[in-house]
Design a protein around this motif. Structure first.
Motif, mmCIF file in Angstrom:
data_model
loop_
_atom_site.group_PDB
_atom_site.id
_atom_site.type_symbol
_atom_site.label_atom_id
_atom_site.label_comp_id
_atom_site.label_asym_id
_atom_site.label_seq_id
_atom_site.Cartn_x
_atom_site.Cartn_y
_atom_site.Cartn_z
ATOM 1 N N ILE A 62 -6.481 13.085 -6.128
ATOM 2 C CA ILE A 62 -5.340 12.596 -5.364
ATOM 3 C C ILE A 62 -4.541 11.575 -6.154
ATOM 4 N N GLY A 95 -8.565 11.233 0.292
ATOM 5 C CA GLY A 95 -7.925 9.926 0.409
ATOM 6 C C GLY A 95 -6.860 9.967 1.478
ATOM 7 N N ARG A 96 -6.121 8.917 1.572
ATOM 8 C CA ARG A 96 -5.128 8.846 2.648
ATOM 9 C C ARG A 96 -3.938 9.726 2.323
ATOM 10 N N VAL A 97 -3.752 10.740 3.122
ATOM 11 C CA VAL A 97 -2.606 11.627 2.980
ATOM 12 C C VAL A 97 -1.921 11.708 4.327
ATOM 13 N N ILE A 98 -0.687 11.269 4.354
ATOM 14 C CA ILE A 98 0.086 11.325 5.590
ATOM 15 C C ILE A 98 0.940 12.565 5.547
ATOM 16 N N LEU A 144 -1.067 5.251 12.158
ATOM 17 C CA LEU A 144 0.372 5.054 12.339
ATOM 18 C C LEU A 144 0.671 4.396 13.685
ATOM 19 N N PHE A 167 0.835 -1.199 0.000
ATOM 20 C CA PHE A 167 0.000 0.000 0.000
ATOM 21 C C PHE A 167 0.871 1.251 0.000
ATOM 22 N N LYS A 168 0.449 2.215 -0.764
ATOM 23 C CA LYS A 168 1.160 3.491 -0.763
ATOM 24 C C LYS A 168 0.193 4.625 -0.458
ATOM 25 N N ALA A 169 0.737 5.666 0.074
ATOM 26 C CA ALA A 169 -0.081 6.820 0.418
ATOM 27 C C ALA A 169 0.577 8.086 -0.094
ATOM 28 N N ALA A 170 -0.230 9.103 -0.250
ATOM 29 C CA ALA A 170 0.342 10.405 -0.589
ATOM 30 C C ALA A 170 0.989 10.986 0.667
ATOM 31 N N ILE A 171 2.104 11.661 0.475
ATOM 32 C CA ILE A 171 2.841 12.269 1.586
ATOM 33 C C ILE A 171 2.841 13.770 1.416
ATOM 34 N N SER A 172 2.485 14.468 2.438
ATOM 35 C CA SER A 172 2.587 15.918 2.357
ATOM 36 C C SER A 172 3.418 16.459 3.511
ATOM 37 N N GLY A 197 -1.124 10.831 10.577
ATOM 38 C CA GLY A 197 -1.525 9.876 9.549
ATOM 39 C C GLY A 197 -2.940 9.360 9.701
ATOM 40 N N PHE A 254 2.085 11.905 -6.497
ATOM 41 C CA PHE A 254 3.057 10.883 -6.152
ATOM 42 C C PHE A 254 2.692 10.245 -4.816
ATOM 43 N N LYS A 255 2.822 8.934 -4.761
ATOM 44 C CA LYS A 255 2.604 8.239 -3.504
ATOM 45 C C LYS A 255 3.826 7.417 -3.144
ATOM 46 N N ALA A 256 3.967 7.196 -1.870
ATOM 47 C CA ALA A 256 5.109 6.422 -1.386
ATOM 48 C C ALA A 256 4.631 5.374 -0.406
#
Lengths: 239, 239
Positions: free
Chosen positions: B16, A101-104, B67, A20-25, A93, B20-22
């Motif tokens: 979204i 959506g999921r943004v950490i 998290l 799983f990947k999430a967007a990071i801000s 998170g 880019f996602k990580a």
DNA sequence: TCAAAAGTGTTCCGGGTACACCCATGT
DNA sequence: ACATGGGTGTACCCGGAACACTTTTGA
């Protein structure tokens, strides 16, 4: 059974694309000091879920970008400032913290001289808000702000970071007002002066305030070089 | 031009999926205390890049997982422990920190009673390592460990977290050894005792050590309830 | 001369630190 | 009896906290 323990990302990683990947801000809590009040730089959100609510300055981290870089990029884009004090604080998170959506998000706070920013602030939607009377914000940004403010309180008592919020030349009164605003306490003027003068880290500039309707105060600047050369002593156990 | 400033994730987010996602992981620095040494729980990496090197315990965060939850899951899977002291420390996002691609990791440290863990440690590849003589590690895990250790040092001087590393019943000597191990200093025994006894937070159990080849020490436990009821006072500015 | 804030010293108290001797236990 | 670590008290010093009056400037 065993595999659920051992096949993790630090040991037997198979393929990262399966994860799983999430967007990071990054979100920046940019503190300033003005009118004897601690301020924070905010922008109005236009997301429909938070229309008109205040939000922190943040953006998505790019694929080839370090976290700190991203934070500096946001800061620079919004204030024109570079080389300012900045510190990573905490990562948030929550699963539903962003409606898209999921943004950490990795939260930073930075300390800027509010005078230097003002130049870049015309014709955009940024505003300096008093930290004290700020209650509702977009997303979980109030929580992020509170966490950063708390960290700032701790830091300011232990390291000379507050000076980043002041002009290079300042009076002891301004310095005291700064501490009172950040910590939300009242301090005794004489003890405060004694404390800071005895540290022998303030450089007397032999200059005075101008255009004040009372006796002008002497101006000082902080001697960062001298501070850096001192070694810290063991602080003792104190709780 | 303006759009690069305003179209960010807190204001005008479009979609979204365009961002880019990580992969997101958590890494746990699990501290224990044993033989008068601060220990950390590690596992050998089998990734070819870090074959045989020590790594922290970590895993990818799941899509529906907070998290903190992820960190507790890792801890539980490895130690069987729940309800232990844990604290988020910092997030590491170096572009090339993981050979399989961009993995951003949120570091936690936790403090466990090493006796409680030992039960779950048979037949797996986990090891308690002395923090002091640990130099090379997989990934950026040495840096993560150092950061967490530093945070622990700060915390232990300011809050009663150290007790999580000790058995419920402990002697003042053990407590002192703990502080000396964490802070890597030597402390005066009489002053240390005076300090802790004067805090009036140690409950004298009227029990003694057994099977020691010298005068047995009295055993205490920490009175967490009493501590929680006390209010903190303003700490002063001290740097 | 008045208002407003700058500047200045002393006393008290508590906590930190340095330091040395007797005590209880097992071998 | 001896070795080992447990347990205790005192003196000094420094820093924090409380506290009031004089000085300088502009209006």
């Amino acid at each position: 059974m065993m595999s659920m323990y051992t096949k993790n990302i630090n040991t037997h990683l198979i393929e990262i694309k399966n994860y799983f990947k999430a967007a990071i801000s990054v979100d920046c809590v940019i503190f300033g000091f003005n009118n004897d009040e601690l301020k924070v730089l905010l922008i109005e959100s236009d997301l429909k879920e938070y229309k008109g609510k205040w939000s922190l300055l943040g953006d998505i981290v790019r694929p080839d970008e370090e976290l700190d870089e991203a934070a500096y990029r946001v800061l620079k884009a919004r204030t024109g400032l570079d080389n300012v004090y900045m510190e990573q604080v905490q990562t948030f998170g929550g699963i539903n913290r962003h409606p898209a959506g999921r943004v950490i998000t990795v939260a930073y706070y930075s300390l800027v001289n509010i005078e230097h920013v003002e130049l870049k602030m015309h014709n955009n939607e940024l505003h300096w808000h008093s930290v004290k009377d700020l209650h509702e914000m977009a997303f979980d940004h109030k929580q992020i702000l509170d966490t950063c403010h708390e960290r700032l309180k701790q830091q300011v008592m232990v390291q000379p970071v507050g000076f980043n919020l002041l002009p290079k030349k300042f009076s002891l009164r301004e310095l005291q007002n700064l501490y009172e605003a950040i910590l939300d306490v009242e301090l005794d003027r004489r003890n405060f002066r004694k404390k800071f003068l005895s540290m022998d880290l303030l450089l007397d500039l032999n200059e005075e305030e101008e255009d004040v309707p009372h006796r002008p105060a002497k101006l000082y600047k902080f001697n960062f070089d001298k501070y850096d050369q001192r070694k810290k002593r063991y602080l003792g156990i104190g709780f």
